[in-house]
Structure formats: structure tokens, C-alpha cells
Design a protein around this motif. Sequence first.
Motif, PDB file in Angstrom:
ATOM      1  N   UNK A  83       0.825  -1.206   0.000  1.00  0.00           N
ATOM      2  CA  UNK A  83       0.000   0.000   0.000  1.00  0.00           C
ATOM      3  C   UNK A  83       0.860   1.257   0.000  1.00  0.00           C
ATOM      4  N   UNK A  84       0.260   2.358  -0.401  1.00  0.00           N
ATOM      5  CA  UNK A  84       0.968   3.635  -0.417  1.00  0.00           C
ATOM      6  C   UNK A  84       1.077   4.147   1.019  1.00  0.00           C
ATOM      7  N   UNK A  85       2.295   4.386   1.506  1.00  0.00           N
ATOM      8  CA  UNK A  85       2.454   4.839   2.895  1.00  0.00           C
ATOM      9  C   UNK A  85       1.942   6.267   3.076  1.00  0.00           C
ATOM     10  N   UNK A  86       1.655   6.622   4.313  1.00  0.00           N
ATOM     11  CA  UNK A  86       1.153   7.961   4.596  1.00  0.00           C
ATOM     12  C   UNK A  86       2.237   9.015   4.463  1.00  0.00           C
ATOM     13  N   UNK A  87       3.490   8.635   4.663  1.00  0.00           N
ATOM     14  CA  UNK A  87       4.574   9.604   4.619  1.00  0.00           C
ATOM     15  C   UNK A  87       5.702   9.107   3.709  1.00  0.00           C
ATOM     16  N   UNK A  88       6.528  10.046   3.286  1.00  0.00           N
ATOM     17  CA  UNK A  88       7.709   9.701   2.529  1.00  0.00           C
ATOM     18  C   UNK A  88       8.866   9.363   3.452  1.00  0.00           C
ATOM     19  N   UNK A  89       9.984   8.921   2.846  1.00  0.00           N
ATOM     20  CA  UNK A  89      11.137   8.515   3.654  1.00  0.00           C
ATOM     21  C   UNK A  89      12.406   9.140   3.085  1.00  0.00           C
ATOM     22  N   UNK A  90      13.245   9.629   4.001  1.00  0.00           N
ATOM     23  CA  UNK A  90      14.526  10.220   3.630  1.00  0.00           C
ATOM     24  C   UNK A  90      15.635   9.420   4.309  1.00  0.00           C
ATOM     25  N   UNK A  91      16.547   8.862   3.513  1.00  0.00           N
ATOM     26  CA  UNK A  91      17.647   8.048   4.037  1.00  0.00           C
ATOM     27  C   UNK A  91      18.956   8.791   3.802  1.00  0.00           C
ATOM     28  N   UNK A  92      19.745   8.958   4.859  1.00  0.00           N
ATOM     29  CA  UNK A  92      21.050   9.621   4.750  1.00  0.00           C
ATOM     30  C   UNK A  92      22.139   8.654   5.197  1.00  0.00           C
ATOM     31  N   UNK A  93      23.172   8.537   4.390  1.00  0.00           N
ATOM     32  CA  UNK A  93      24.308   7.667   4.710  1.00  0.00           C
ATOM     33  C   UNK A  93      25.604   8.447   4.539  1.00  0.00           C
ATOM     34  N   UNK A  94      26.431   8.452   5.572  1.00  0.00           N
ATOM     35  CA  UNK A  94      27.762   9.059   5.481  1.00  0.00           C
ATOM     36  C   UNK A  94      28.719   7.991   4.960  1.00  0.00           C
ATOM     37  N   UNK A 154       9.614   3.903  -1.137  1.00  0.00           N
ATOM     38  CA  UNK A 154       9.813   2.665  -1.890  1.00  0.00           C
ATOM     39  C   UNK A 154      11.278   2.408  -2.207  1.00  0.00           C
ATOM     40  N   UNK A 155      12.193   3.138  -1.579  1.00  0.00           N
ATOM     41  CA  UNK A 155      13.620   2.959  -1.821  1.00  0.00           C
ATOM     42  C   UNK A 155      14.297   2.382  -0.582  1.00  0.00           C
ATOM     43  N   UNK A 156      15.495   1.844  -0.810  1.00  0.00           N
ATOM     44  CA  UNK A 156      16.152   1.072   0.252  1.00  0.00           C
ATOM     45  C   UNK A 156      17.663   1.237   0.127  1.00  0.00           C
ATOM     46  N   UNK A 157      18.328   1.304   1.299  1.00  0.00           N
ATOM     47  CA  UNK A 157      19.788   1.329   1.364  1.00  0.00           C
ATOM     48  C   UNK A 157      20.213   0.341   2.435  1.00  0.00           C
ATOM     49  N   UNK A 158      21.097  -0.569   2.079  1.00  0.00           N
ATOM     50  CA  UNK A 158      21.445  -1.685   2.959  1.00  0.00           C
ATOM     51  C   UNK A 158      22.063  -1.217   4.273  1.00  0.00           C
TER      52      UNK A 158
END
Length: 468
Positions: free
Chosen positions: A322-333, A431-435
Motif C-alpha cells: 500500500x501507499x504509505x502515509x509519509x515519505x522517507x529520507x535516508x542519509x548515509x555518510x 519505496x527505496x532502500x539502502x542496505x
Amino acid sequence: MSEKLFESVGEAVEQIAAVPDTTDHADDNTESEENGPVTDTAADEPQAVQEIESLCMNCEQNGTTRLLLTQIPYFREVVLMSFYCPHCGFRNSEIQPASEIQPKGAKYTFIVESKDDMDRQVVKSESCDVTFTDVALTIPHQRGQLTTIEGLLTEVSESLSQEQPARKLSQPEAYEKIEEFLSTLADLLKGNKFPFKVTADDPAGNSWIEMRPGEPHTKWSKTEYERTPEQNESLGLVNADAQTETETEAAEESVRNNDEEEQVTMSNDEIHTFQATCPSCLRRCDTHMKLIDIPHFKQVILMSTVCDFCGYKSNEVKTGGEIPEKGRRIKLIVDDPEDLARDILKSETCALYIPELNLDLTAGTLGGRFTTVEGLLREVSEQLDMRVFQDSSDSMTDEQKERWKKFLDGLNEAIEGKRKFTLILEDPLSASYLQNVYAPDPDPNMTIEEFDRTEEQNEDLGLADMHV
């Protein structure tokens, strides 16, 4: 053929300059009319611009069409055409894309913030609509043009001004409204209304607004999209009868196979193939699909489509649920070369930023990708290197070349693990992913935060009109 015909203007001029001047020795190289035909040495000299005698559509006498086959930096090959009739003085100029219709349509958005931005080059093909949102101005698709943002506004202003004296007598109300609009255009041209937004939307994908290295996505962005059946028809890719027949066959096939499809259960070890409709030519083609289970994330679907008729190719990654209610922000140094080997899933709706490198990838760029951090950055580097240095002409200034070289050098240093940087994935659909290499424990170099989608993002994603 492309390299031979579509040279840059600078290369063509250099070739002409390299030809020895034989005009002072014409007597040694020609024969008299009594002994034989006279050799026209001027006709043998290379020409950067080709001239063709053609019919004037204004007075129906012969005029001259000049053709220049050239390359536009960061874009592709084009044909510049200019016509002049010495009999009636009629002039006309336009641009034609020399490349084929692209697999997807393209929409460019640019924010004009200064007088310098008014000089940005614009390639407007015959299928492109240009919109100035802040003044409710749309220039519909017509003849192709190679111009600037200022040139587009000036042409509209001059075109409207020509008929104003007649409107003042016959249509006073329309005259007043157009005068007010012309005043607004004059303010734009004088720089009194900065900033304002300009959009070029071309279903053929052959239009372009000039970009410069390191510009943020908030200033310049490109979005690719699938054409609608109506757009395919307008571009001449299909006709209405064939389209209706194809849609009918697809519907009948869907009904016949409905029961079978409901019984199919996908597993991670299987590759499924099913018939689909090519978005480019609307013919039948095969789409291959495979499930991939990403640990600590979700299942995603890898899809590959190849059309044997028109050559259309597509490789995409789709996420379900399903479409989530919020977006997601991923930060990696990224401070260790091993971080470059982390798996990354960048969906079609995900934007990617690296502030230290001035790299901004807007949503839709490169499509959906499931690769590694290194693999994604390497693909970005190869794409930019090809467009900037291999496909661009030497009309680039030394300053532009130096800026692009500095940008690509920094990107390559990051790919080789010689430079620390911050990788940011911003996906309004989460819908994005970072290991996370420390999973299930938290990653000390990674932060994940949720954010509320803006109204503009909901509109772009088609969520504003969705009622469930």
C-alpha cells in the motif's frame, strides 16, 4: 554516419580552414574554354552550410534553403534550416531533430532567477509545448526552434503586438487585456519578475533546456514519462484503427487468461513471462518478471521488457504494498570504501543528492535501479561523461569544460573511495532502500526519517485525485 554528417560547428570550420587556398593559382589548375571545360574550384571546397534551391510558399518562386547539420552540447544531433526568398523577402528558420523519437516523453522544468538565465538555450521540437506557469502562458507545439528563453518571450510579445492596432478598433476589450499581458511580458524580459518557472513538455523526447554542472534539482529538472495512446497517435507511431484493434485483442486475451492468472503463485526462484503492450508502438511484446526478497525491507519485482518490432527496451524495479502515509529520507555518510558495496534500491519516485559533489538526481532519472552504491554512481558518471564530452561540440567554453571536468573528477574520486560524502535518498512513496550492514542493529552512519509529502508531490504522484 552520425560522426561524419553531424560534426560540431567548430570541427566543420577547422576542416574548411585546413583546405589549402588555391584561388591564386586558378590559371594553373584550369583550362581555357577552347581546350575543355573550366574547373570550378570553389564548388569543390568543403561547405559547412549546405544550400538547396527550394520553392517559396509565399510567392511560389524559388528561394534558397540553408541546412546545417550539427551537434548541440549535452543534447544530440539536430538540423538547422533557414529559408530566404530574394523575390518577396520571405524568411523562415526552424530546427528538426535528427535522431529518432525517444522511447519516452520528456518534461524539463527550469527556474529563471537572473538575466543570465534568460540566455539559456532551448531546443523546442515541433511536438513540444512550452509553458510559463507564473504568467499563464503556453506556447503550443508548432515549428521546431533553436532559441533562448528570452527569445521565446520576445517572439510571443512581437507576435501579439503586431495585431494590436487592429484590435484597438475592432475588439477594445481584447485589446486592453492583451496590453496588460504585454506589460507582464515586458516585466519578465526586463528582469522585474524573477524568479519564474518555464516548462518544456515534449512527448517525442527531443526537446531540451540547457543545463549547467552542479545545478540543484530545485532549479533544473528532467522527468521522463510513458506516452499516452493519444500522444503516440499524434506522433504518427500508431493509427487510431490499429490502436483500437490492439486494445480489443488485449482485452480479449486478458479475459481468456483471467482464470489462469489468478492461479499463478510467484516464487523467488521463478522467472515469469507474460504478454504486454509496447508503450512505444503498441504491439505485443514479452515482459519478464522475477521476485526478489530484500532482507529487512520488502519484496520487489524486477521487470524487463523488449519489443522485437520497434526495439523498445525497459528494465525497471517495482515495489508492492500500500501507499504509505509519509515519505522517507535516508542519509548515509560514506567514509569507508566498503560502503560503496552496499545494496541500494532507487525507485522511480526517488531523488538522490550528494551535497559535497553538487550532484542532484531528480525523481525519474535513470528509472528504478537495484544495484550497489558504486554501481549507481558509476552509471551516473558514464552517462554524464558520454553526454558532456563525447556527444558535445567544441562550442563549449574553456570555463564550461573546466567546471564539468572538476565535477566529474570529484564524482570519480567518490567512486574510487578516495572521498568522503553524504548520500541522501528522498522518496515520497518510501519505496527505496539502502542496505544496513549492521542489521538488525542500527547503523551509526545511517539515519532514516519520515516526512510529510507536499501538495505538489501528491499531485505529481496522482494521489491528489485518488479517493479510497
